[in-house]
Design a protein around this motif. Structure first.
Motif, PDB file in Angstrom:
ATOM      1  N   GLY A 131     -15.392  23.441 114.225  1.00 49.71           N
ATOM      2  CA  GLY A 131     -16.399  24.487 114.710  1.00 49.71           C
ATOM      3  C   GLY A 131     -17.380  23.922 113.318  1.00 49.71           C
ATOM      4  N   ASN A 191     -12.585   9.080 111.444  1.00 49.85           N
ATOM      5  CA  ASN A 191     -12.213   9.660 111.969  1.00 49.85           C
ATOM      6  C   ASN A 191     -10.842  10.104 111.202  1.00 49.85           C
ATOM      7  N   ASP A 237     -11.251  20.231 116.901  1.00 45.44           N
ATOM      8  CA  ASP A 237     -13.138  20.516 116.657  1.00 45.44           C
ATOM      9  C   ASP A 237     -12.955  22.022 116.177  1.00 45.44           C
ATOM     10  N   ASN A 256      -4.956  19.556 122.039  1.00 47.59           N
ATOM     11  CA  ASN A 256      -6.352  20.300 121.245  1.00 47.59           C
ATOM     12  C   ASN A 256      -6.034  21.275 120.703  1.00 47.59           C
ATOM     13  N   LYS A 257      -7.109  20.811 119.608  1.00 47.75           N
ATOM     14  CA  LYS A 257      -6.760  22.145 117.678  1.00 47.75           C
ATOM     15  C   LYS A 257      -5.578  22.073 118.041  1.00 47.75           C
ATOM     16  N   GLY A 308     -17.489  17.834 112.257  1.00 42.38           N
ATOM     17  CA  GLY A 308     -17.425  17.635 114.174  1.00 42.38           C
ATOM     18  C   GLY A 308     -16.332  18.155 114.921  1.00 42.38           C
ATOM     19  N   THR A 309     -16.656  17.041 116.505  1.00 40.43           N
ATOM     20  CA  THR A 309     -15.462  16.762 116.771  1.00 40.43           C
ATOM     21  C   THR A 309     -14.805  15.409 117.011  1.00 40.43           C
ATOM     22  N   GLN A 310     -13.828  15.620 116.927  1.00 34.85           N
ATOM     23  CA  GLN A 310     -13.216  13.899 115.907  1.00 34.85           C
ATOM     24  C   GLN A 310     -12.226  14.088 117.591  1.00 34.85           C
ATOM     25  N   ASN A 311     -11.741  12.295 117.778  1.00 37.84           N
ATOM     26  CA  ASN A 311     -10.359  12.249 118.047  1.00 37.84           C
ATOM     27  C   ASN A 311     -10.025  11.143 117.761  1.00 37.84           C
TER      28      ASN A 311
END
Length: 461
Positions: free
Chosen positions: A162, A254, A160, A282-283, A167-170
Motif C-alpha cells: 500500500g 522486484n 502489496d 499473498n502478502k 507498489g505491487t510486486q510479484n
C-alpha cells in the motif's frame, strides 16, 4: 531421489542483524534423516535445536526458534540456502543466538555451502506429494498462503504494502534449481517508519546500509536524518530517485518480492519434509509462513500415521516365520510376527495373523478376546528388531532389548481373525547398536497403535 549433505565443513562469520553480536557459523555434514539442526557452541553442553515448526516462538522481524530455553533468531536466510541447494541434512553450529546477517540475503550462505560441496547419501529423500488444496489465512492482516497440486516445488508470491515507493510486486520460481540465480541474492528490506521504530526499541543493532534495503515511505525529518547518520556511521544520508535510502543499488526491480519468496522457502523448511506442490502466497510474512508450516507439518504427520501400507498378503514374503526365527531369538508363545514383506536401510514392514489359538486369549477377556496393547507394542518392536539386526552379519548372536518407549497410543482393538501390519522407520541413524524408531500397527484398514521405540542389540555369546 537420494538425500544429500555437504562433503566437508565450512565456516563464515559476521554480525547478527538484531543482536549486533559477532557470530561464527559453521555448516557441517550430517547423517541421513538428520534434517536441519542448529547447535549453540557458546552454551554449556552445546545444546541442539532442530529446525521444526513446533519450535517457533517469535516471528517479529524474523523467525525465531526455541527449545528448552535454547534460542535461534532469524533462522530463515540460512535455511533457505540449504533448501535452495537441495541439501537435506546439515548441522549448523553457531557461537551466538543469531546467524550473521551478511548482506541481508542467502547469497553468502549459498556460496559457503557450494564451497563445501554437495554429497549424495544412500537413503531416499522423503517427499510429500500434495493431493488437495491446503491454506492458511491471517484474518487480521489478510495475508494468505496455500499449496495446490503441482509436478514440482513451485512458489509464487505477491506483495502489496500500500505504498507508492514499493507498489505491487510479484515473484515466482518453477523449481528449486532457479533459487541460486533468481532468489538467493535478494536482500531483506524495510520501510523508513519501521526503521525508526526498530531503532527506538534497540533492535537492528547489526544493521547498516549494506545489508538492508530501506524504502523511504515518509518525509525524512532532520531529527531522523541525524539519528540514521549516527546509527549507520555515515557523514551523509540521502534518498535516491528510486526511493531507497542512501546509494544502495537493487539487484532486481522486484527484489522485495523475491526476498519474500526467499523467506517463504526458509520458513517452510520448518515443515521438515520436502513438498511436491505449488505454494501461492499473498502478502506473506513470517507469522503466516510459520503458521502454515505448522499446519502442513501436522497434516503430513497425520497422513503418514494413518496411511495404511499396501501389502499383498498373497505374495511370497521377503522372510517367512522360519527365516524370522533364524534372526530373532523369540519363540512361541512370544514370537509375535509371522512375515516380513519389506526391509530397507531405514524401514521394515511385517505382519501377524491373530488367531483364537493365541496363548494370551486364554486369560485376557476370554469371553470377549482382545489382544493386549502391550503385546501389540512388543510385536511392533520385534518387527523393528529385524531392522536393527539386519545391520550386523551374525544376527543370531545378538539379543534386542528395549531402552525406552514414548508416545504410545492405542486407536483400535485387535481381535481374533485380524491381520496386523507393522511398519517401523528410523527416526535417527543406528549408532552403536542403538535404534530409535517410530512404529505403527494397522488392522482392518485403520491405524490401531503407534509408539516411539528405542532399542539396543547386545551380543548374546
Amino acid at each position: 531421489m537420494k538425500q544429500q549433505t555437504i562433503q566437508k565443513e565450512v565456516s563464515l562469520k559476521g554480525v547478527g542483524l538484531h543482536t549486533g553480536k559477532e557470530v561464527n557459523l559453521t555448516f557441517k555434514p550430517a547423517p541421513e534423516n538428520h534434517g536441519y539442526v542448529f547447535k549453540r557452541m557458546d552454551l554449556e553442553g552445546h545444546p541442539s535445536l532442530p529446525a521444526e515448526a513446533a519450535y517457533v516462538v517469535n516471528t517479529q522481524r524474523g523467525t525465531s526458534l526455541e527449545k528448552n530455553g535454547v534460542q535461534i533468531q532469524t533462522s530463515e536466510h540460512v535455511l533457505a540456502a540449504c533448501v535452495g541447494l537441495e541439501i537435506d541434512n546439515v548441522l549448523i553450529e553457531m557461537d551466538a543466538s543469531e546467524p550473521p546477517i551478511m548482506d541481508g540475503s542467502s547469497k553468502y550462505f549459498v556460496e559457503a555451502l557450494e564451497q563445501a560441496g554437495v554429497k549424495e547419501q544412500e537413503s531416499e529423500r522423503e517427499i510429500y506429494e500434495v493431493k488437495e488444496i491446503t491454506s492458511y489465512v491471517d484474518e487480521e492482516t489478510g495475508s494468505e498462503i496455500m499449496v495446490v497440486p503441482a509436478c514440482d516445488y513451485e512458489i509464487t508470491t505477491m506483495v502489496d504494502f500500500g505504498t507508492k515507493v514499493l507498489g505491487t510486486q510479484n515473484a515466482s520460481i518453477k523449481n528449486l534449481k532457479e533459487f541460486k540465480e533468481e532468489i538467493a541474492d535478494s536482500r531483506t528490506f524495510s520501510f523508513l517508519h519501521e526503521i525508526e521504530t526498530l531503532l527506538d526499541h534497540g533492535l537492528i543493532r547489526g544493521g547498516d546500509l549494506n545489508n538492508a534495503i530501506v524504502y523511504v515511505d515518509k518525509e525524512l525529518s532532520p531529527e531522523t536524518m541525524e539519528k540514521l547518520k549516527k546509527v549507520f556511521d555515515k557523514d551523509e544520508i540521502s534518498v535516491k530517485s528510486n526511493g531507497i535510502l542512501d546509494n544502495l543499488t537493487l539487484h532486481h526491480p522486484n527484489e522485495a518480492a523475491r526476498h519474500k519468496l526467499l523467506d517463504i522457502i526458509g520458513d517452510l523448511a520448518l515443515i521438515g519434509t520436502r513438498i511436491k506442490g505449488r505454494i501461492i502466497a499473498n502478502k506473506p510474512g513470517h507469522k503466516v509462513n510459520t503458521e502454515f508450516a505448522k499446519k502442513m507439518a501436522k497434516k503430513i504427520k497425520a497422513e503418514k500415521r494413518n496411511q495404511v501400507p499396501q501389502v499383498d498378503l498373497n505374495q511370497a514374503p521377503l522372510m517367512d516365520v522360519n527365516q524370522i526365527m533364524k534372526m530373532l531369538p523369540h519363540r512361541q508363545p512370544m514370537l509375535l510376527i509371522d512375515k516380513i514383506f519389506e526391509l530397507t536401510d531405514n524401514h521394515v514392514l511385517g505382519t501377524k495373523n491373530v488367531t483364537m489359538n493365541e496363548e494370551f486369549f486364554k486369560g485376557h477377556f476370554p469371553g470377549a478376546p482382545v489382544m493386549p496393547g502391550v503385546l501389540i507394542v512388543e510385536a511392533m518392536a520385534q518387527t523393528g528388531g529385524i531392522l536393527i539386526l539386519s545391520t550386523v552379519p551374525d544376527p543370531e548372536n545378538y539379543l534386542t532389548y528395549f531402552m525406552k518407549i514414548d508416545n504410545v497410543k492405542f486407536k483400535q482393538k485387535v481381535v481374533p481373525g485380524d491381520t496386523l501390519i507393522f511398519r517401523c522407520h528410523l527416526i535417527s541413524p543406528i549408532r552403536r547398536g542403538i535404534c530409535h524408531m517410530q512404529g505403527y500397527a494397522y488392522t482392518n484398514g485403520k491405524l490401531c497403535a503407534e509408539a516411539e521405540l528405542m532399542a539396543q542389540i547386545v551380543k548374546s555369546k
